[in-house]
Motif scaffolding. Structure first.
Motif, PDB file in Angstrom:
ATOM      1  N   VAL A  60      17.888 -53.405  44.236  1.00 43.67           N
ATOM      2  CA  VAL A  60      17.435 -54.294  45.307  1.00 43.67           C
ATOM      3  C   VAL A  60      17.461 -55.750  44.862  1.00 43.67           C
ATOM      4  O   VAL A  60      16.785 -56.597  45.442  1.00 43.67           O
ATOM      5  N   GLU A  61      18.244 -56.046  43.843  1.00 41.69           N
ATOM      6  CA  GLU A  61      18.364 -57.411  43.344  1.00 41.69           C
ATOM      7  C   GLU A  61      18.770 -58.362  44.478  1.00 41.69           C
ATOM      8  O   GLU A  61      19.799 -58.173  45.124  1.00 41.69           O
ATOM      9  N   GLY A  62      17.956 -59.375  44.721  1.00 40.63           N
ATOM     10  CA  GLY A  62      18.273 -60.373  45.732  1.00 40.63           C
ATOM     11  C   GLY A  62      18.106 -59.923  47.165  1.00 40.63           C
ATOM     12  O   GLY A  62      18.413 -60.668  48.098  1.00 40.63           O
ATOM     13  N   LEU A  63      17.615 -58.706  47.369  1.00 38.45           N
ATOM     14  CA  LEU A  63      17.461 -58.187  48.730  1.00 38.45           C
ATOM     15  C   LEU A  63      16.083 -58.584  49.252  1.00 38.45           C
ATOM     16  O   LEU A  63      15.116 -57.843  49.143  1.00 38.45           O
ATOM     17  N   GLU A  64      16.000 -59.773  49.844  1.00 37.54           N
ATOM     18  CA  GLU A  64      14.723 -60.322  50.298  1.00 37.54           C
ATOM     19  C   GLU A  64      14.525 -60.178  51.811  1.00 37.54           C
ATOM     20  O   GLU A  64      13.413 -60.303  52.304  1.00 37.54           O
ATOM     21  N   ASN A  65      15.612 -59.942  52.544  1.00 42.78           N
ATOM     22  CA  ASN A  65      15.509 -59.818  53.993  1.00 42.78           C
ATOM     23  C   ASN A  65      14.693 -58.581  54.359  1.00 42.78           C
ATOM     24  O   ASN A  65      14.988 -57.473  53.898  1.00 42.78           O
ATOM     25  N   ARG A  66      13.653 -58.775  55.179  1.00 47.15           N
ATOM     26  CA  ARG A  66      12.750 -57.669  55.506  1.00 47.15           C
ATOM     27  C   ARG A  66      13.487 -56.505  56.152  1.00 47.15           C
ATOM     28  O   ARG A  66      13.286 -55.345  55.782  1.00 47.15           O
ATOM     29  N   HIS A  67      14.341 -56.798  57.129  1.00 49.91           N
ATOM     30  CA  HIS A  67      15.038 -55.728  57.842  1.00 49.91           C
ATOM     31  C   HIS A  67      15.949 -54.954  56.895  1.00 49.91           C
ATOM     32  O   HIS A  67      15.969 -53.713  56.907  1.00 49.91           O
ATOM     33  N   GLU A  68      16.706 -55.660  56.059  1.00 45.52           N
ATOM     34  CA  GLU A  68      17.663 -54.995  55.170  1.00 45.52           C
ATOM     35  C   GLU A  68      16.960 -54.142  54.120  1.00 45.52           C
ATOM     36  O   GLU A  68      17.386 -53.017  53.826  1.00 45.52           O
ATOM     37  N   LEU A  69      15.890 -54.666  53.539  1.00 45.90           N
ATOM     38  CA  LEU A  69      15.175 -53.914  52.500  1.00 45.90           C
ATOM     39  C   LEU A  69      14.452 -52.713  53.112  1.00 45.90           C
ATOM     40  O   LEU A  69      14.445 -51.616  52.536  1.00 45.90           O
ATOM     41  N   THR A  70      13.857 -52.897  54.277  1.00 44.15           N
ATOM     42  CA  THR A  70      13.207 -51.781  54.965  1.00 44.15           C
ATOM     43  C   THR A  70      14.219 -50.705  55.300  1.00 44.15           C
ATOM     44  O   THR A  70      13.981 -49.506  55.091  1.00 44.15           O
ATOM     45  N   ARG A  71      15.381 -51.118  55.811  1.00 41.97           N
ATOM     46  CA  ARG A  71      16.438 -50.158  56.151  1.00 41.97           C
ATOM     47  C   ARG A  71      16.922 -49.414  54.910  1.00 41.97           C
ATOM     48  O   ARG A  71      17.212 -48.217  54.967  1.00 41.97           O
ATOM     49  N   ALA A  72      16.995 -50.110  53.773  1.00 47.69           N
ATOM     50  CA  ALA A  72      17.448 -49.467  52.539  1.00 47.69           C
ATOM     51  C   ALA A  72      16.487 -48.358  52.110  1.00 47.69           C
ATOM     52  O   ALA A  72      16.904 -47.263  51.722  1.00 47.69           O
ATOM     53  N   VAL A  73      15.175 -48.646  52.181  1.00 46.94           N
ATOM     54  CA  VAL A  73      14.170 -47.637  51.821  1.00 46.94           C
ATOM     55  C   VAL A  73      14.258 -46.444  52.772  1.00 46.94           C
ATOM     56  O   VAL A  73      14.247 -45.277  52.340  1.00 46.94           O
ATOM     57  N   MET A  74      14.369 -46.711  54.061  1.00 46.69           N
ATOM     58  CA  MET A  74      14.427 -45.639  55.042  1.00 46.69           C
ATOM     59  C   MET A  74      15.688 -44.787  54.869  1.00 46.69           C
ATOM     60  O   MET A  74      15.644 -43.561  55.029  1.00 46.69           O
ATOM     61  N   THR A  75      16.796 -45.435  54.526  1.00 48.55           N
ATOM     62  CA  THR A  75      18.046 -44.694  54.318  1.00 48.55           C
ATOM     63  C   THR A  75      17.922 -43.735  53.140  1.00 48.55           C
ATOM     64  O   THR A  75      18.370 -42.580  53.212  1.00 48.55           O
ATOM     65  N   MET A  76      17.311 -44.187  52.054  1.00 44.87           N
ATOM     66  CA  MET A  76      17.110 -43.312  50.894  1.00 44.87           C
ATOM     67  C   MET A  76      16.199 -42.142  51.260  1.00 44.87           C
ATOM     68  O   MET A  76      16.418 -41.007  50.837  1.00 44.87           O
ATOM     69  N   TYR A  77      15.177 -42.412  52.058  1.00 48.22           N
ATOM     70  CA  TYR A  77      14.239 -41.366  52.486  1.00 48.22           C
ATOM     71  C   TYR A  77      14.940 -40.336  53.369  1.00 48.22           C
ATOM     72  O   TYR A  77      14.848 -39.120  53.128  1.00 48.22           O
TER      73      TYR A  77
END
Length: 334
Positions: A60-77
């Motif tokens: 998640v290096e440099g991934l500060e955008n709320r929508h993108e980081l939230t989507r990344a967590v949800m995708t892994m889940y």
């Protein structure tokens, strides 16, 4: 596709050889234990795996955008990882807040470890403890109640009720992600299907229908939001909106009854009934459209969007009815 001839050994035991390439790729050799999963006329073979947790790592290096980081967590889940490691040279305080908020929106996922360069999330629920049936039943109740309350908030000009409807959308989203997670896990691991008690085809039908319920909840949220832009609705327009809401909700209600019944004949009857209700919704929607032309342009535009959302609700119910028909249909023999 490869074929093998079934042979008899010892006079009573059927044996068949495994393709060497497949066995090599999956670390199957002499003495290995494999699992057989029976699905009607199919027999699925898989190497026996330990019951360890499935781990995944995401940079998640440099991934500060709320929508993108939230989507990344949800995708892994949703992808089915039991342990999710989020790594960076330094995880910022803002990233931690976003990750914590995302975790709260997912069933069973908890933050179990935090360091300067890593956050570890773990799903604390076992697949066998997750009931897809209960999840979609809950989604049905919440989403359709949301829609009914959203229209009431519109007609009564009740902003508090509208705000409450919008908050409930998070509950539906949480259940939707859980159903999607179970669905993908079942596709990847036949053992999970045994644990939750439904064949994979049924889980697919449940997941498809859950998607329609999630969309209905989104439209309920949209109606609740739009209701705050206009005042109280009275007279014939209010009566027609009440009628349209009742007719629109009846379609997914009947369709869900069709999906959840175990009686195939009843399922077909209910699904066809749900589909036959859609023309009534379209007719009432046209009547409302005729009424709102008398409103000022801004109010007419808002009400037009609301009528569209109610019409779409009926269409989503029709999609659930299609899933119910597929679930009830005879299964072709391989």
């Amino acid at each position: 596709m490869e074929t093998r001839k079934v042979q008899v050994t010892g006079g009573s035991t059927y044996t068949v050889s495994l393709p060497k390439e497949w066995a090599t790729e999956n670390d199957v050799s002499a003495g290995s234990v494999v699992e057989f999963h029976a699905e009607r006329d199919l027999l699925l073979l898989a190497p026996q795996r330990d019951n360890g947790r499935v781990e995944g790592t995401l940079d998640v290096e440099g991934l500060e955008n709320r929508h993108e980081l939230t989507r990344a967590v949800m995708t892994m889940y949703v992808s089915g990882f039991d342990i999710i490691q989020l790594e960076a040279t330094r995880i910022t305080a803002e990233q931690r807040r976003i990750i914590r908020d995302a975790t709260q929106g997912l069933v069973g996922l908890e933050m179990i470890e935090e360091t300067t360069d890593r956050v570890v999330l773990q799903d604390l629920l076992d697949s066998s403890e997750l009931s897809v049936h209960n999840a979609i039943t809950r989604m049905r109740l919440v989403s359709l109640t949301m829609l009914s309350d959203a229209v009431e908030a519109l007609i009564e000009d009740d902003d508090d009720l509208a705000a409450d409807v919008m908050q409930r959308d998070d509950d539906v989203d949480r259940l939707w992600y859980m159903v999607s997670r179970v669905f993908r896990t079942v596709l990847r691991n036949p053992t999970t299907a045994d644990e939750i008690g439904f064949p994979r085809e049924t889980v697919f039908d449940f997941q498809s229908s859950a998607r329609q319920l999630e969309r209905i909840a989104d439209h309920a949220t949209k109606i609740a939001s739009l209701s705050q832009e206009i005042g109280e609705i009275t007279g014939e327009t209010a009566e027609l909106l009440d009628q349209l809401e009742a007719e629109a909700i009846a379609v997914p209600e009947t369709a869900m009854d069709a999906l959840l019944t175990e009686d195939s004949d009843e399922a077909v009857e209910l699904a066809n009934e749900a589909r036959s209700q859609i023309p009534d919704v379209d007719g009432t929607a046209r009547e409302v459209d005729g009424q709102i032309r008398e409103f000022d342009p801004q109010s007419a535009q808002v009400l037009g969007l609301i009528v569209d959302s109610l019409s779409r609700t009926a269409d989503y119910g029709g999609n659930i009815a299609e899933s119910a028909l597929q679930k009830a249909a005879p299964r072709p023999q391989s």
